[in-house]
Design an enzyme around this catalytic site. Structure first.
Site, PDB file in Angstrom:
ATOM      1  N   GLU A   1     108.916  53.456  48.815  1.00 12.15           N
ATOM      2  CA  GLU A   1     108.785  54.638  49.664  1.00 12.15           C
ATOM      3  C   GLU A   1     109.814  54.703  50.791  1.00 12.15           C
ATOM      4  O   GLU A   1     110.007  55.744  51.391  1.00 12.15           O
ATOM      5  CB  GLU A   1     107.371  54.697  50.266  1.00 12.15           C
TER       6      GLU A   1
ATOM      7  N   ARG B   1     138.680  55.741  43.465  1.00 12.00           N
ATOM      8  CA  ARG B   1     139.782  56.482  42.839  1.00 12.00           C
ATOM      9  C   ARG B   1     140.731  57.075  43.873  1.00 12.00           C
ATOM     10  O   ARG B   1     141.848  57.467  43.546  1.00 12.00           O
ATOM     11  CB  ARG B   1     139.241  57.578  41.919  1.00 12.00           C
TER      12      ARG B   1
ATOM     13  N   ASP C   1     142.353  67.741  42.702  1.00 15.23           N
ATOM     14  CA  ASP C   1     140.929  67.788  42.371  1.00 15.23           C
ATOM     15  C   ASP C   1     140.207  68.877  43.154  1.00 15.23           C
ATOM     16  O   ASP C   1     140.631  69.268  44.244  1.00 15.23           O
ATOM     17  CB  ASP C   1     140.253  66.455  42.708  1.00 15.23           C
TER      18      ASP C   1
ATOM     19  N   PRO D   1     117.805  59.684  51.713  1.00 19.88           N
ATOM     20  CA  PRO D   1     117.756  61.150  51.694  1.00 19.88           C
ATOM     21  C   PRO D   1     117.873  61.778  53.079  1.00 19.88           C
ATOM     22  O   PRO D   1     118.117  62.968  53.205  1.00 19.88           O
ATOM     23  CB  PRO D   1     116.401  61.466  51.059  1.00 19.88           C
TER      24      PRO D   1
END
Length: 245
Positions: free
Chosen positions: A114, A152, A167, A87
């Site tokens: 954690e 992709r 896209d 994160p």
């Protein structure tokens, strides 16, 4: 491309990697994948991979030995990108997917608990990447999402290269609206321009729709997009249209 996943749950990858585009990429021998259960590299009789943090605190922290040992079991090159799903990393986006699609070898470290012993981050990792400002149980799901977005984009994986060039986010804008048969459905018609056969008009309409849709749904993207005077006129005309409705 070769991708290795360091994970405590190799079975989680089976469904995603064995279907759709990722399966076809492997069948074409354009993608090679491998999961490594780093619990097998623990240096204790109980195969423990986590421990309490020094200094106290909540939760458990991944020990360095299993990750270092697992990394040593993988054949790497100087250009191998080792990605820590974290994160604290830079938010994943289409530009990063495009960048990583050029790599020959990726390694995803999928943690749990954690966090990681800091020595893993300092000495093994080349990239720290986050899927967003939220916390998941582990790094497996983000690694799968990133794999799909990256693979992709490898030339030849999709049958039609144009498939991803239109896209959303590929050029910094959201995708234009799409329609297919039937032309008329429950009194809802398809825009006439798409049936005209005039490709210049169709391209112009699609660009206008991309500008409008991005302004409506993701105006933050326009801060980094080089709007032309014509693009700004498109937005102003649309604003006036909304006021008159």
């Amino acid at each position: 491309m070769k991708i290795d996943y360091l994970t405590l749950f190799p079975q989680m990858f089976e469904g995603v990697l064995n279907h759709s585009i990722l399966k076809r990429a492997q069948d074409k021998e354009m993608l090679q994948v491998n999961t490594v259960d780093f619990r097998n590299f623990a240096e204790n009789k109980h195969n423990q991979v986590d421990d309490y943090p020094f200094g106290g605190g909540q939760g458990m922290v991944l020990k360095p030995e299993p990750i270092f040992n697992a990394m040593n079991s993988i054949e790497k090159t100087e250009s191998t990108r080792v990605i820590l799903m974290c994160p604290q990393g830079r938010p994943f986006n289409q530009a990063i997917a495009q960048e990583l699609s050029q790599a020959e070898h990726l390694v995803f470290i999928c943690g749990h608990y954690e966090g990681y012993d800091e020595r893993i981050r300092e000495h093994l990792v080349t990239d720290e990447i986050s899927m967003g400002d939220y916390v998941l149980t582990g790094g497996e799901l983000p690694a799968m999402v990133m794999t799909d977005a990256i693979v992709r984009l490898i030339p030849g994986v999709l049958g039609n290269q144009q498939s991803h060039e239109d896209d959303s986010f590929q050029d910094g804008l959201l995708e234009f609206p799409q329609y297919t048969r039937p032309r008329l459905y429950k009194n809802m018609d398809v825009p006439e321009v798409l049936l005209s056969g005039n490709h210049a008009n169709i391209d112009q309409w699609r660009h206008e729709q991309k500008i409008i849709r991005t302004w409506e749904k993701r105006p933050d993207l326009l801060a980094d997009y080089p709007l032309t005077d014509k693009d700004k006129d498109i937005i102003e005309r649309y604003k006036k249209q909304l006021k008159n409705e």
